[in-house]
Design a protein around this motif. Structure first.
Motif, PDB file in Angstrom:
ATOM      1  N   SER A  49      39.273 -53.347 -17.946  1.00  0.00           N
ATOM      2  CA  SER A  49      38.847 -52.726 -19.202  1.00  0.00           C
ATOM      3  C   SER A  49      38.321 -51.319 -18.971  1.00  0.00           C
ATOM      4  O   SER A  49      38.674 -50.383 -19.699  1.00  0.00           O
ATOM      5  CB  SER A  49      37.763 -53.591 -19.866  1.00  0.00           C
ATOM      6  OG  SER A  49      38.266 -54.872 -20.184  1.00  0.00           O
ATOM      7  N   LEU A  57      40.208 -47.708 -20.211  1.00  0.00           N
ATOM      8  CA  LEU A  57      39.515 -46.716 -21.033  1.00  0.00           C
ATOM      9  C   LEU A  57      39.406 -45.363 -20.340  1.00  0.00           C
ATOM     10  O   LEU A  57      39.025 -44.375 -20.975  1.00  0.00           O
ATOM     11  CB  LEU A  57      38.112 -47.227 -21.388  1.00  0.00           C
ATOM     12  CG  LEU A  57      38.069 -48.419 -22.348  1.00  0.00           C
ATOM     13  CD1 LEU A  57      36.659 -48.994 -22.414  1.00  0.00           C
ATOM     14  CD2 LEU A  57      38.546 -48.011 -23.732  1.00  0.00           C
ATOM     15  N   ASP A 113      40.454 -59.093 -21.834  1.00  0.00           N
ATOM     16  CA  ASP A 113      40.539 -57.654 -21.574  1.00  0.00           C
ATOM     17  C   ASP A 113      40.349 -56.868 -22.866  1.00  0.00           C
ATOM     18  O   ASP A 113      39.608 -55.871 -22.922  1.00  0.00           O
ATOM     19  CB  ASP A 113      41.898 -57.296 -20.966  1.00  0.00           C
ATOM     20  CG  ASP A 113      42.066 -57.799 -19.546  1.00  0.00           C
ATOM     21  OD1 ASP A 113      41.138 -58.442 -19.022  1.00  0.00           O
ATOM     22  OD2 ASP A 113      43.140 -57.557 -18.963  1.00  0.00           O
ATOM     23  N   LYS A 114      41.027 -57.292 -23.924  1.00  0.00           N
ATOM     24  CA  LYS A 114      40.951 -56.577 -25.203  1.00  0.00           C
ATOM     25  C   LYS A 114      39.563 -56.675 -25.810  1.00  0.00           C
ATOM     26  O   LYS A 114      39.041 -55.698 -26.363  1.00  0.00           O
ATOM     27  CB  LYS A 114      41.990 -57.147 -26.169  1.00  0.00           C
ATOM     28  CG  LYS A 114      43.439 -56.915 -25.744  1.00  0.00           C
ATOM     29  CD  LYS A 114      44.410 -57.563 -26.715  1.00  0.00           C
ATOM     30  CE  LYS A 114      45.854 -57.361 -26.259  1.00  0.00           C
ATOM     31  NZ  LYS A 114      46.821 -58.032 -27.183  1.00  0.00           N
ATOM     32  N   THR A 138      37.180 -54.414 -23.745  1.00  0.00           N
ATOM     33  CA  THR A 138      37.507 -53.011 -24.010  1.00  0.00           C
ATOM     34  C   THR A 138      36.935 -52.569 -25.348  1.00  0.00           C
ATOM     35  O   THR A 138      36.311 -51.505 -25.462  1.00  0.00           O
ATOM     36  CB  THR A 138      39.034 -52.802 -23.996  1.00  0.00           C
ATOM     37  OG1 THR A 138      39.543 -53.159 -22.710  1.00  0.00           O
ATOM     38  CG2 THR A 138      39.391 -51.350 -24.278  1.00  0.00           C
TER      39      THR A 138
END
Length: 276
Positions: A38, A42, A185-186, A189
């Protein structure tokens, strides 16, 4: 060199002893990988990231990552994280806690961090037990489940972390599992980049202290249980609870109200303008 190997070399501290301390099948290593992916996705500079962790198995995550890290006292991780964020609001402050850290000894701090809506990302690794300190019952142990301190089954109801964070005022509230790694992960993030207080609860199996006592034959069985007994929240109607007892996962709240550090900075600007 594979992408995974590059991430390992870039984000993990090489002077720490590997393999890590997590038991075989523990979900915490998966969460560690998700956190690294993550931050990498970014494009955040490592010097702009602070990982604060408390005591317990989850606290070891801060030891291995090559960010600014603080390994704090049990249940007090969010107090340190709050101070860091207020002192330097530009930092991305990520607070890693277990269920005991976050909602048992540290429950009061979680409530007030959410109420203040401080711009900290809280990752709560919920393995339903005190894993490192001997397998005692925690505030997340489901009623009827076995632990070292509840050999005949827990008599108390467990906390719903999501409902607690929502009621206390958190901006972003989500729940994932270490089985649904790509989804996790999403969620992480989004939480890192979200204004105000963000909390992601992660169901992270503990085969050693929890699974063995509660009739899971192996770690694989625990991950199969997560697959079978969870449902994505977007498949449900608003406010609907699954009749079959499955646990909703996904994003439960997504607001954009300013965090405490933003409101504090705004007040400072107004006061300085008045002083002139």
């Amino acid at each position: 060199m594979s992408d995974v190997t590059q991430l390992i070399h870039e984000y993990l501290r090489h002077n720490k002893k590997f393999p890590h301390v997590f038991c075989a099948g523990c979900g915490h290593g998966i969460v560690l990988g998700s956190l690294i992916r993550s931050v990498h996705a970014l494009g955040l500079p490592k010097d702009d990231v602070v990982v604060v962790a408390g005591i317990g198995c989850s606290g070891r995550l801060a030891v291995y990552v090559d960010f600014n890290t603080v390994h704090t006292t049990h249940g007090r991780a969010l107090t340190f994280a709050t101070g860091i964020k207020m002192a330097n609001p530009r930092l991305k402050v990520i607070c890693v806690m277990g269920d005991g850290d976050a909602m048992s000894i540290g429950g009061n701090h979680l409530i007030h961090a959410a109420r203040r809506n401080i711009g900290v990302t809280a990752l709560v690794l919920n393995n339903h037990i005190y894993g490192m300190t001997g397998g005692q019952c925690s505030s997340a142990t489901p009623q009827g489940d076995i632990s070292m301190t509840t050999p005949y089954g827990a008599l108390e109801d467990s906390f719903d972390f999501v409902e607690m964070a929502k009621a206390a005022g958190a901006n972003y509230v989500a729940r994932g599992t270490s089985f649904h790694a790509l989804m996790l992960d999403k969620l992480i993030t989004s939480a890192i980049m979200h204004p105000g207080f963000s909390m992601v609860e992660v169901f992270s199996p503990c085969p050693t202290q929890y699974g063995r006592k509660n009739k899971f034959r192996s770690a694989v069985d625990m991950y199969k249980w997560l697959k079978k007994n969870t449902v994505k929240i977007e498949t449900l109607k608003e406010g609907e609870k699954p009749e079959d007892g499955r646990i909703p996962i996904g994003v439960f709240r997504d607001r954009q109200t300013p965090g405490l550090e933003e409101r504090y900075a705004d007040m400072q600007r107004k006061l300085m303008g008045t002083a002139r």
